[in-house]
Write an enzyme that holds these catalytic residues in place. Structure first.
Site, PDB file in Angstrom:
ATOM      1  N   SER A 267      55.295  21.680  41.213  1.00 45.81           N
ATOM      2  CA  SER A 267      54.628  21.042  42.348  1.00 45.81           C
ATOM      3  C   SER A 267      53.522  20.099  41.892  1.00 45.81           C
ATOM      4  O   SER A 267      53.105  19.229  42.647  1.00 45.81           O
ATOM      5  CB  SER A 267      54.038  22.112  43.267  1.00 45.81           C
ATOM      6  OG  SER A 267      53.038  22.816  42.580  1.00 45.81           O
ATOM      7  N   CYS A 268      53.026  20.259  40.657  1.00 49.11           N
ATOM      8  CA  CYS A 268      51.833  19.493  40.270  1.00 49.11           C
ATOM      9  C   CYS A 268      52.120  18.228  39.464  1.00 49.11           C
ATOM     10  O   CYS A 268      51.689  17.142  39.857  1.00 49.11           O
ATOM     11  CB  CYS A 268      50.883  20.377  39.474  1.00 49.11           C
ATOM     12  SG  CYS A 268      50.055  21.577  40.519  1.00 49.11           S
ATOM     13  N   PHE A 269      52.811  18.363  38.327  1.00 47.28           N
ATOM     14  CA  PHE A 269      52.983  17.190  37.460  1.00 47.28           C
ATOM     15  C   PHE A 269      53.648  16.024  38.205  1.00 47.28           C
ATOM     16  O   PHE A 269      53.132  14.905  38.165  1.00 47.28           O
ATOM     17  CB  PHE A 269      53.798  17.545  36.207  1.00 47.28           C
ATOM     18  CG  PHE A 269      53.037  18.311  35.147  1.00 47.28           C
ATOM     19  CD1 PHE A 269      51.734  18.725  35.368  1.00 47.28           C
ATOM     20  CD2 PHE A 269      53.623  18.613  33.934  1.00 47.28           C
ATOM     21  CE1 PHE A 269      51.028  19.435  34.400  1.00 47.28           C
ATOM     22  CE2 PHE A 269      52.932  19.311  32.956  1.00 47.28           C
ATOM     23  CZ  PHE A 269      51.637  19.722  33.191  1.00 47.28           C
TER      24      PHE A 269
END
Ligand code: UDX
Length: 430
Positions: A267-269
């Site tokens: 979900s972040c990178f």
């Protein structure tokens, strides 16, 4: 201290439970009544190692959840831990955190004395000072610096090790521009600082906002760089893992985040690299390195499939897809490299038989029409090829399960499987 946290998602719930465990009285505000009820009855609304125990211990006691913003009034500091999802063009949608800032501001009208509002969500530089602060000021009738203070405290926790990461971080970043905000933040983290002595970064609010994007952008680019190098290694029959072991000994490079293969997901990178690239373009700057990082990441699944094509024409053949989550230890399939791989197999007319220890149900929503196996062995039975997507230990431990494949071609995207007699083995970058 008395702390409030708006948002009971992944970050909000984790930090709420961890703050309670540090001895603070914590109020977690969320609009979802089911989540609120779960926390108050001592049950974690999300799956994360260690979180169940913390919420079972503190839920309904040091940690209470509520749908009522008024409970914030008894606290000294509020953390905004709300989602900032991606828009189609990669930029972040701040409407959820803006709405929360407005509700919080309305509540703070009735607050006497100082209150500190901290952005925990990942936001583009200037969001806290130029977007959120004016909303809170307008809704509360207060003026920044005069009983109302804002700050930014980015979060670096990883899925699967969130509690551990929060309680034992490499660094804690405080973006604050008033003594009240900085002192209050230091007070919140005091027990953690005493216990684990992390590096403390006292900086400006915009710098803190940027540090989060720089951190994730750098790590994503590091993986893409080792993948770029790994792809060159593969062309020469060189083992990229031996190369990485050697270059990782150089302190300036460091050994972590040098595992080449299928690339990054989660979900972040992807969200954060897309957001900072979009923000850079808005400022008229072309972020070439981050563009290349994304491009290389998108190419790795294509390279895996072309290695497969070198060995088998999979049209009409069973192909085992081993691992569906974006990394081991989670059922999260967001931006998992399994998705482009399955799309590529479907395009080739293969019969996909997928296996994952925990992510099957999530992937079934994305691909309802492929087959799902209950065990790696069942996925491999009669398959013409196997693709290793996620390095789960039980996938890495596979051995004579490969014997029942119709042709034992194994293409490994994660350096998980050992080369062995009886299988045709190809590593993506080794
Ligand atoms: C990441 C950051 O690490 C964390 O600090 C931030 O708060 C959120 O984003 P997370 O997404 O949970 O955390 O996963 P992480 O363990 O960092 O892995 C990210 C992706 O990179 C995974 O898909 C993983 O498989 C991949 N990766 C990581 C590699 O391909 N090679 C590596 O050497 C390391």
């Amino acid at each position: 201290m008395r702390i409030s946290i708006i948002g009971s998602g992944y970050v909000g719930t984790t930090i709420a439970a961890c703050f309670a465990d540090m001895g603070h009285e914590v109020v977690n505000v969320d609009i979802d009544e089911e989540i609120v009820a779960a926390i108050n009855s001592g049950k974690s609304p999300i799956h994360e190692p260690g979180l169940d125990d913390l919420i079972a211990t503190h839920g309904g006691d040091m940690l209470t959840a509520t749908t009522d913003y008024d409970d914030v009034l008894d606290t000294e500091i509020t953390f905004l831990a709300l989602p900032t999802p991606s828009r189609e063009d990669g930029s972040i949608d701040t409407s959820i955190i803006e709405a929360a800032a407005e509700s919080l501001g309305g509540t703070l009208q009735d607050k006497d004395g100082d209150h500190v509002v901290v952005t925990k969500s990942t936001v583009i530089p200037t969001t806290t000072t130029e977007t959120l602060a004016p909303i809170i000021e307008a809704a509360s009738g207060k003026t920044l610096g005069d009983n109302l203070h804002v700050a930014m405290n980015p979060e670096f926790l990883r899925e699967g090790t969130a509690v551990e990461d929060f309680l034992d971080p490499d660094k804690v970043v405080f973006g604050a521009e008033s003594d009240t905000a900085l002192d209050t933040l230091h007070g919140v983290f005091e027990p953690l600082i005493e216990q684990t002595d992390p590096a403390i970064v006292d900086t400006g609010i915009e710098e803190a906002e940027m540090i989060k994007y720089a951190n994730n952008g750098f790590l994503a680019a590091k993986v893409s760089l080792i993948n770029d190098i790994g792809n060159i290694c593969k062309e020469y029959g060189v083992d990229a893992y031996e190369v990485a072991d050697a270059i990782g000994l150089d302190n300036r490079i460091s050994a972590r985040f040098l595992r080449s293969g299928l690339g990054w997901g989660g979900s972040c990178f992807p969200k954060d690299t897309a957001a900072i690239k979009s923000a850079a373009r808005e400022q008229g700057y072309e972020p070439r390195m981050l563009d290349a990082a994304t491009e290389i990441n998108d190419r790795q699944p294509v390279r895996l499939l072309s290695l497969l094509d070198n060995h088998v024409d999979v049209a009409g053949e069973r192909v085992a897809v081993l691992g569906l989550s974006f990394k081991p230890g989670t059922d999260d399939i967001r931006n998992s490299r399994a998705i482009p791989v399955i799309e590529g197999l479907n395009k080739r007319g293969a019969t996909v038989v997928a296996y994952d220890p925990v992510a099957t149900e999530n992937m079934r929503e994305r691909f309802p029409d492929i087959k799902y196996a209950d065990s790696p062995k069942a996925a491999l039975d009669d398959a013409s090829a196997a693709l290793v997507i996620t390095d789960w230990p039980e996938i890495a431990d596979l051995d004579d399960e490969f014997d029942t494949m119709s042709t034992p071609v194994v293409i490994d995207g994660r350096h998980a499987i050992d080369r062995r007699d009886g299988i045709v083995y190809e590593g993506l970058t080794w």
